[in-house]
Scaffold this active site. Structure first.
Site, short mmCIF file in Angstrom:
data_model
loop_
_atom_site.label_atom_id
_atom_site.label_comp_id
_atom_site.label_asym_id
_atom_site.label_seq_id
_atom_site.Cartn_x
_atom_site.Cartn_y
_atom_site.Cartn_z
N GLN A 62 39.21 62.23 33.05
CA GLN A 62 39.12 61.09 32.41
C GLN A 62 39.33 61.38 30.77
OE1 GLN A 62 39.37 58.06 33.31
NE2 GLN A 62 39.44 58.18 35.33
N SER A 63 40.10 62.00 30.40
CA SER A 63 40.27 62.76 28.93
C SER A 63 41.09 61.37 28.14
CB SER A 63 41.05 63.92 29.05
OG SER A 63 41.43 64.07 27.49
N ASN A 64 40.40 60.90 27.27
CA ASN A 64 41.00 59.93 26.32
C ASN A 64 42.03 60.70 25.46
OD1 ASN A 64 39.20 57.84 26.75
ND2 ASN A 64 37.53 59.20 25.93
#
Ligand code: PLP
Length: 332
Positions: free
Chosen positions: A74-76
């Site tokens: 879930q990397s921004n």
């Protein structure tokens, strides 16, 4: 520090607003403000966008045709990197580390991951604990073998090039505060891969601004986090012509609010998310800004910021909320 000396691609919506949070501040008994870096404008915004202006500037100057980067599932950072690539017609190849161990369908497929796929990157998943630096190199090699020109962006965009984005934010913030006649006593941010925190420290040092910066850690223990931030701040200061100006005491990280680990949500994070949402209509994220807010709330309640005017950097990440539906919804 004359940042126009560095190649830069312009796409962030800047300056980001500096706004009061009177209702949340009243809950905490402090004069609380927010610097809205969740509003940087690129595919949902967030703090990586400022870094990417300088990273893309260098990639384009080098004639790269493929961005290569990595992050947690879930990397921004990965989301914003893919968006920046799309914006300039570069392909993006990403490696996503299953760092939290979650295999929940929302975590693996919704939130940032859904947006990554929408923007069309080549995605490869690897187990938690994989050597991500080696993976970046291997991916860049495979791009070269196909005749492409890769540009490697480290996790979080945190090197001296990316940190220039937060040197610029430090300058932008000080100009805003001065224009609004607001004297700030403390600047608070989440601190992870260290580029945001380090850029701010280097920027304040170069400008001789002595507002203390407090970073709330989201992963590493305090000694490691402070070392990472300090080393990058020193190198960044050198890059901008302010060698020797960063003091070790200027780097302060509080890593007591990580909880069970990176990307793992606890009740304190959920309470912080709901308090901000219900007092100010502000959306924070479960991994970074919400965890930092949990720290800010607890420290404020213990009187750590008594009588202070505090600014909290909203680093973005609300897109990640949709990857945590199965954890958040039962708690609401
Ligand atoms: C990456 C990130 C951070 C941490 O910034 P670093 O520069 O990696 O320390 C904070 N908040 C959000 C929402 C992020 O995506």
């Amino acid at each position: 520090m004359h940042l126009a000396r560095f190649p830069r691609a312009r796409f962030a919506h800047l300056p980001t607003p500096l706004e009061p949070l009177p209702r949340l501040g009243a809950e905490l008994g402090i004069d609380l403000w927010v610097k809205r870096d969740d509003c940087t404008g690129l595919a949902g915004g967030g703090n990586k966008t400022r870094k990417l202006e300088f990273l893309l500037g260098e990639a384009l100057a080098q004639g790269a045709d493929t961005l290569v980067t990595q992050g947690a599932v879930q990397s921004n950072h990965v989301r914003q990197t893919i968006a920046a690539g799309a914006r300039f017609g570069l392909k993006t190849e990403v490696i996503l580390e299953e760092r939290t161990g979650s295999k929940a369908s929302d975590y693996m497929g919704n939130g940032n991951v859904l947006l990554d796929k929408l923007m069309g990157a080549a995605i490869r998943y690897v187990p938690g604990g994989t050597d991500m630096v080696a993976e970046l190199e291997a991916t860049a090699d495979s791009v070269r073998q196909r005749g492409g020109k890769p540009y490697i962006i480290p996790g979080g965009g945190s090197n001296t090039v990316g940190a220039l984005g937060y040197v610029d934010c430090a300058r932008e913030f000080v100009v805003q505060a001065d224009q609004m006649d607001l004297k700030f006593d403390r600047f608070v941010t989440a601190t992870g891969s260290a580029g945001t925190h380090a850029g701010l420290v280097a920027g304040f040092a170069a400008l001789s601004v002595d507002i203390p910066i407090l970073g709330f850690g989201v992963r590493a223990p305090k000694p490691k986090q402070e070392e990472n931030v300090y080393n990058l701040a020193v190198a960044t200061a050198e890059t901008i012509g302010a060698a020797g100006k960063v003091k070790r005491e200027a780097v302060v990280a509080d890593c007591d609010y990580v909880g069970e680990g990176y990307g793992l949500v606890d009740q304190g994070v959920i309470d912080a998310l709901t308090l901000a949402a219900r007092t100010e209509g502000l959306l924070f994220d479960p991994v970074y800004s919400g965890k930092a807010l949990k720290g800010l709330i607890d420290q404020a309640k213990k009187g750590a910021f008594k009588g202070e005017r505090v600014v909290f950097l909203h680093t973005g990440g609300a897109q990640g909320l949709f990857g945590y539906q199965s954890i958040l919804e039962p708690a609401l």
